[in-house]
Design an enzyme around this catalytic site. Structure first.
Site, PDB file in Angstrom:
ATOM      1  N   CYS A  34       5.616  -0.169   7.523  1.00  0.00           N
ATOM      2  CA  CYS A  34       5.525   1.136   6.544  1.00  0.00           C
ATOM      3  C   CYS A  34       6.710   1.426   5.689  1.00  0.00           C
ATOM      4  CB  CYS A  34       4.820   2.191   7.570  1.00  0.00           C
ATOM      5  SG  CYS A  34       4.484   3.670   6.291  1.00  0.00           S
ATOM      6  N   LEU A  35       6.593   1.666   4.307  1.00  0.00           N
ATOM      7  CA  LEU A  35       7.507   1.920   3.566  1.00  0.00           C
ATOM      8  C   LEU A  35       8.294   3.207   4.105  1.00  0.00           C
ATOM      9  CD1 LEU A  35       6.217   1.248   0.100  1.00  0.00           C
ATOM     10  CD2 LEU A  35       7.784  -0.155   1.576  1.00  0.00           C
ATOM     11  N   HIS A  73      -4.794   1.858   7.316  1.00  0.00           N
ATOM     12  CA  HIS A  73      -3.179   2.215   7.521  1.00  0.00           C
ATOM     13  C   HIS A  73      -3.164   3.340   6.448  1.00  0.00           C
ATOM     14  CE1 HIS A  73       1.164   1.458   7.890  1.00  0.00           C
ATOM     15  NE2 HIS A  73       1.048   2.065   7.069  1.00  0.00           N
ATOM     16  N   GLU A  74      -3.559   3.073   5.133  1.00  0.00           N
ATOM     17  CA  GLU A  74      -3.267   4.074   3.925  1.00  0.00           C
ATOM     18  C   GLU A  74      -4.226   5.337   4.052  1.00  0.00           C
ATOM     19  OE1 GLU A  74      -0.667   3.579   2.512  1.00  0.00           O
ATOM     20  OE2 GLU A  74      -0.622   1.459   3.121  1.00  0.00           O
ATOM     21  N   GLY A  90       0.746  -1.259  -0.105  1.00  0.00           N
ATOM     22  CA  GLY A  90       0.133  -0.020   0.003  1.00  0.00           C
ATOM     23  C   GLY A  90       0.853   1.326  -0.101  1.00  0.00           C
ATOM     24  N   GLN A 141       3.191   9.917   1.351  1.00  0.00           N
ATOM     25  CA  GLN A 141       4.550   9.094   1.090  1.00  0.00           C
ATOM     26  C   GLN A 141       5.543   9.513  -0.221  1.00  0.00           C
ATOM     27  OE1 GLN A 141       2.335   5.479   2.108  1.00  0.00           O
ATOM     28  NE2 GLN A 141       4.139   5.033   3.206  1.00  0.00           N
ATOM     29  N   HIS A 164      -2.567   7.777   6.790  1.00  0.00           N
ATOM     30  CA  HIS A 164      -1.652   8.714   5.999  1.00  0.00           C
ATOM     31  C   HIS A 164      -2.055   9.872   5.494  1.00  0.00           C
ATOM     32  CE1 HIS A 164       2.102   6.537   6.086  1.00  0.00           C
ATOM     33  NE2 HIS A 164       1.629   5.109   5.613  1.00  0.00           N
TER      34      HIS A 164
HETATM   35 NI    NI Z   1       2.495   3.396   5.615  1.00  0.00          NI
END
Ligand code: NI
Length: 177
Positions: free
Chosen positions: A100-101, A142-143, A49, A54, A146
């Site tokens: 998370c990236l 989660h997204e 995701g 991000q 963000h």
């Molecule tokens: Ni994330």
């Protein structure tokens, strides 16, 4: 080899990760191009995701694809969302490990509603709904977090959160991430 240009993934503690992304008017060619580039960026990472914050964009766009988690060669099943909105969540809760990236190599068990229904605009600017369960439910929540400037570490104690953020700082220093 893909010819789609990718974005740089923004990492903590960059303040853009704490901003609230703005709703878009409609999914047009420019947004579709952004969605394609975000998807490729996510596949390259690799991740399941990715939200606009991000990649340093502050519009309410996210991409997900859970299909390649076990087999990298599995057929792609991308989900594109603009202006996602949770319109229902279950009382039942679910705990799953999240990462998370933007917070590389840190993982923690996070508790969220087990199921959610999300309303959004799809790749073709059509209104759509998705009922998500299990990992997809955690992923979409989660997204969407963000897009509201919220990170999964915010659900942890301050002590644990600070430990993780410090570890990322160390990683960045040692590996020039
Ligand atoms: Ni994330």
């Amino acid at each position: 080899m893909s010819t789609i240009k990718t974005y740089e993934i923004i990492m903590v503690p960059d303040p853009v990760l704490r901003e609230t992304a703005q709703a878009i008017t409609r999914v047009d060619d420019a947004i579709r191009k952004q969605m394609d580039r975000m998807l490729q960026t996510m596949y390259d990472a690799p991740g399941i995701g990715l939200a606009a914050n991000q990649v340093n964009l502050l519009n309410r766009v996210l991409v997900m694809d859970l299909s390649k988690r076990e087999e990298e060669t599995a057929p792609a099943e991308p989900i594109f969302m603009a202006n996602p909105e949770i319109i229902w969540e279950s009382e039942e809760m679910s705990v799953m490990e999240e990462g998370c990236l933007s917070i590389p190599r840190q993982y923690a068990d996070i508790e969220r509603p087990a199921q959610v229904r999300v309303k959004y605009l799809d790749y073709h600017n059509k209104e759509a709904e998705l009922t998500a369960d299990g990992l997809l439910s955690h992923c979409v929540q989660h997204e969407i977090d963000h897009l509201n400037g919220v990170l999964f570490v915010d659900y942890l104690s301050r002590l644990k959160r600070n430990m993780m953020l410090k570890k990322v700082e160390k990683l960045k220093k040692h590996q020039e991430m």
